[in-house]
Design a protein around this motif. Structure first.
Motif, PDB file in Angstrom:
ATOM      1  N   ASP A   1       0.813  -1.215   0.000  1.00 19.20           N
ATOM      2  CA  ASP A   1       0.000   0.000   0.000  1.00 19.20           C
ATOM      3  C   ASP A   1       0.847   1.266   0.000  1.00 19.20           C
ATOM      4  O   ASP A   1       0.320   2.370   0.195  1.00 19.20           O
ATOM      5  CB  ASP A   1      -0.948   0.021   1.201  1.00 19.20           C
ATOM      6  N   PHE A   2       2.167   1.115  -0.226  1.00 19.20           N
ATOM      7  CA  PHE A   2       3.046   2.294  -0.333  1.00 19.20           C
ATOM      8  C   PHE A   2       3.939   2.144  -1.555  1.00 19.20           C
ATOM      9  O   PHE A   2       4.490   1.076  -1.821  1.00 19.20           O
ATOM     10  CB  PHE A   2       3.911   2.445   0.914  1.00 19.20           C
TER      11      PHE A   2
ATOM     12  N   PRO B   1      -8.907  12.054   0.992  1.00 15.06           N
ATOM     13  CA  PRO B   1      -8.140  11.230   0.043  1.00 15.06           C
ATOM     14  C   PRO B   1      -9.010  10.131  -0.561  1.00 15.06           C
ATOM     15  O   PRO B   1     -10.007   9.699   0.021  1.00 15.06           O
ATOM     16  CB  PRO B   1      -7.038  10.635   0.919  1.00 15.06           C
ATOM     17  N   LYS B   2      -8.625   9.675  -1.763  1.00 14.85           N
ATOM     18  CA  LYS B   2      -9.391   8.638  -2.451  1.00 14.85           C
ATOM     19  C   LYS B   2      -9.121   7.249  -1.883  1.00 14.85           C
ATOM     20  O   LYS B   2     -10.012   6.413  -1.798  1.00 14.85           O
ATOM     21  CB  LYS B   2      -9.057   8.649  -3.943  1.00 14.85           C
ATOM     22  N   GLY B   3      -7.874   6.982  -1.522  1.00 18.59           N
ATOM     23  CA  GLY B   3      -7.499   5.649  -1.069  1.00 18.59           C
ATOM     24  C   GLY B   3      -7.835   5.405   0.384  1.00 18.59           C
ATOM     25  O   GLY B   3      -7.702   6.304   1.226  1.00 18.59           O
TER      26      GLY B   3
ATOM     27  N   TYR C   1      -4.092   4.416  -5.623  1.00 14.95           N
ATOM     28  CA  TYR C   1      -4.813   5.074  -4.536  1.00 14.95           C
ATOM     29  C   TYR C   1      -4.200   4.830  -3.165  1.00 14.95           C
ATOM     30  O   TYR C   1      -4.787   5.185  -2.148  1.00 14.95           O
ATOM     31  CB  TYR C   1      -6.272   4.592  -4.518  1.00 14.95           C
ATOM     32  N   GLY C   2      -3.003   4.224  -3.142  1.00 14.87           N
ATOM     33  CA  GLY C   2      -2.334   3.991  -1.871  1.00 14.87           C
ATOM     34  C   GLY C   2      -1.538   5.211  -1.425  1.00 14.87           C
ATOM     35  O   GLY C   2      -1.717   6.330  -1.909  1.00 14.87           O
ATOM     36  N   LEU C   3      -0.623   4.975  -0.477  1.00 10.63           N
ATOM     37  CA  LEU C   3       0.192   6.044   0.091  1.00 10.63           C
ATOM     38  C   LEU C   3       1.475   6.206  -0.720  1.00 10.63           C
ATOM     39  O   LEU C   3       2.056   5.236  -1.200  1.00 10.63           O
ATOM     40  CB  LEU C   3       0.524   5.701   1.544  1.00 10.63           C
ATOM     41  N   ALA C   4       1.915   7.471  -0.864  1.00  7.80           N
ATOM     42  CA  ALA C   4       3.145   7.804  -1.585  1.00  7.80           C
ATOM     43  C   ALA C   4       3.711   9.082  -0.977  1.00  7.80           C
ATOM     44  O   ALA C   4       3.005   9.791  -0.252  1.00  7.80           O
ATOM     45  CB  ALA C   4       2.858   7.971  -3.080  1.00  7.80           C
TER      46      ALA C   4
END
Length: 428
Positions: A236-237, A291-293, A246-249
């Motif tokens: 998820d990153f 946020p979307k994710g 749609y994950g974390l970045a």
């Protein structure tokens, strides 16, 4: 024969039937043969054993069976079945023959199942990869699910029918989606430190056990602690942030399920530049960002206390081919089906984290790991192990295990088999 004076294989006792009959299965079939093998109940008392053709019909009659249901290969045995009963003047049950319940990527032959177990290709008769009743029960499959599957399939006399394994999974999902409460588990944890949350602070949040659970009932929720140290899935990153991700970045926000939006502010790499050891992030207590994710997560239940630790077993289909039993036709030695075993059908993943509420689960409890799949608390582990083991079926799921809490650094056992990724709400 009864006194053991005849060598094994030297003679048999045959029924006096009809050698002129058009049906070969009336050609004086064997009634008893000599076999110097201890009986499970009688021990060495007997050295003669009855044949199927002689004993099966009588057992059905003695037990007042109304309908004796067999597979199609026994269709030619029907004349002999009734001949014995007529000759002895016994009650005659109805005999009906149907095709086998053949399911893809599996075998149903008792002889082959016994070989898989005795030669240790699998972990016993209750291995969740097998379609034995013990294996299905260990996966968390209920009797209602099996009955629903059988009713949905119906019956046929076609001898080449092969039911897709996905049909069974569908009925498992339909049942467990209605009965399995939700929980969060992180399989491959990635540490996230919330820098703007003060040390020592733990916020108890409510997670919904069912999507449509009544909002005004306390039993509809389970407690989820939110603290300075949170763990998310490594998948998820990403360092790069494509449009369809749609994950974390870095510099991007994502919503933690039941909690707050977090924004990645710093990435700490390990010794290898490609390894990510830790993420620093800030949370939005006002929840103004959208946020979307949406990510599932697990946090430390108290400062410096490791989350509930679980061991995950991932399962895939046991065989690579749809019909492994059919491979035997091409190779006379009959071992082609063994070479078709999937070498990656089982994988053990250690070090997953779960929410604290799962520590109270008892044998038979069924859950849905959010964004992962369906699972059922099981049993059957070595009593010396102070842990519960969990198994997951690689695209399908159920869990089981047994554990003992010995320290705050609890290692619990769950095993679970993922029924299908499509069972869960893909909200992230």
């Amino acid at each position: 024969m009864r006194r053991g004076l005849i060598a094994e294989g030297a003679a048999t006792l045959r029924m006096k039937q009809d050698m002129q009959n058009d049906t070969r299965n009336m050609y004086d079939l064997i009634a008893y043969r000599v076999k110097f093998t201890p009986h499970p109940h009688a021990g060495d008392k007997w050295c003669i054993y009855p044949s199927y053709d002689y004993a099966h019909c009588m057992v059905d009659s003695f037990e007042n069976i109304t309908h004796s249901l067999c597979t199609l290969e026994f269709d030619v045995r029907r004349p002999s079945y009734y001949w014995v009963l007529v000759a002895l003047g016994l009650y005659q049950p109805y005999v009906w023959e149907y095709s086998r319940l053949n399911i893809s990527h599996n075998i149903m032959s008792k002889r082959k199942l016994n070989r898989l177990v005795t030669e240790k290709w699998v972990d016993g008769w209750d291995d969740p990869r097998l379609l034995t009743l013990a294996g299905l029960r260990r996966r968390g499959v209920s009797a209602a699910t099996i009955n629903s599957f059988i009713r949905g399939m119906g019956i046929t006399r076609s001898d080449n029918s092969l039911i897709p394994f996905e049909r069974l999974e569908y009925h498992i999902r339909e049942e467990l989606n209605k009965t399995a409460s939700r929980a969060m588990v992180v399989l491959h944890p990635l540490k996230v430190v919330i820098t703007n949350l003060e040390d020592g602070k733990v916020i108890d949040l409510d997670g919904k056990k069912w999507p449509d659970a009544p909002a005004d009932e306390a039993s509809s929720y389970y407690k989820v602690p939110f603290s300075r140290t949170v763990y998310i899935e490594k998948t998820d990153f990403r360092l790069e942030d494509p449009k369809d991700y749609y994950g974390l970045a870095p510099g991007k926000s994502a919503l933690l399920r039941y909690a707050f939006p977090i924004k990645c502010t710093e990435v700490i790499h390990g010794d290898n530049p490609d390894d990510i050891g830790e993420i620093r992030a800030e949370y939005d207590p006002s929840k103004t960002s959208k946020p979307k994710g949406v990510l599932h997560w697990v946090a430390e239940p108290a400062p410096g206390v490791e989350p509930l630790k679980v061991e995950i077993r991932l399962f895939e289909k046991l065989f690579l081919s749809e019909n492994p039993a059919g491979l035997e036709d091409k190779e006379p030695e009959g071992t082609a089906w063994l070479r078709d075993l999937n070498p990656h059908s089982k994988e053990v993943v250690k070090g997953a984290y779960a929410v604290p509420s799962l520590a109270a689960a008892v044998v038979g409890n069924k859950f849905q790991f959010e964004r992962l799949g369906l699972l059922c608390r099981g049993h059957g582990l070595d009593a010396r192990e102070a842990r519960v083991q969990q198994d997951r079926h690689a695209a399908r799921l159920v869990w089981e295990g047994r554990g003992t809490q010995v320290t705050a650094d609890l290692v619990i056992g769950f095993w679970f088999c993922l029924v299908t990724n499509s069972t869960v709400e893909r909200w992230g």
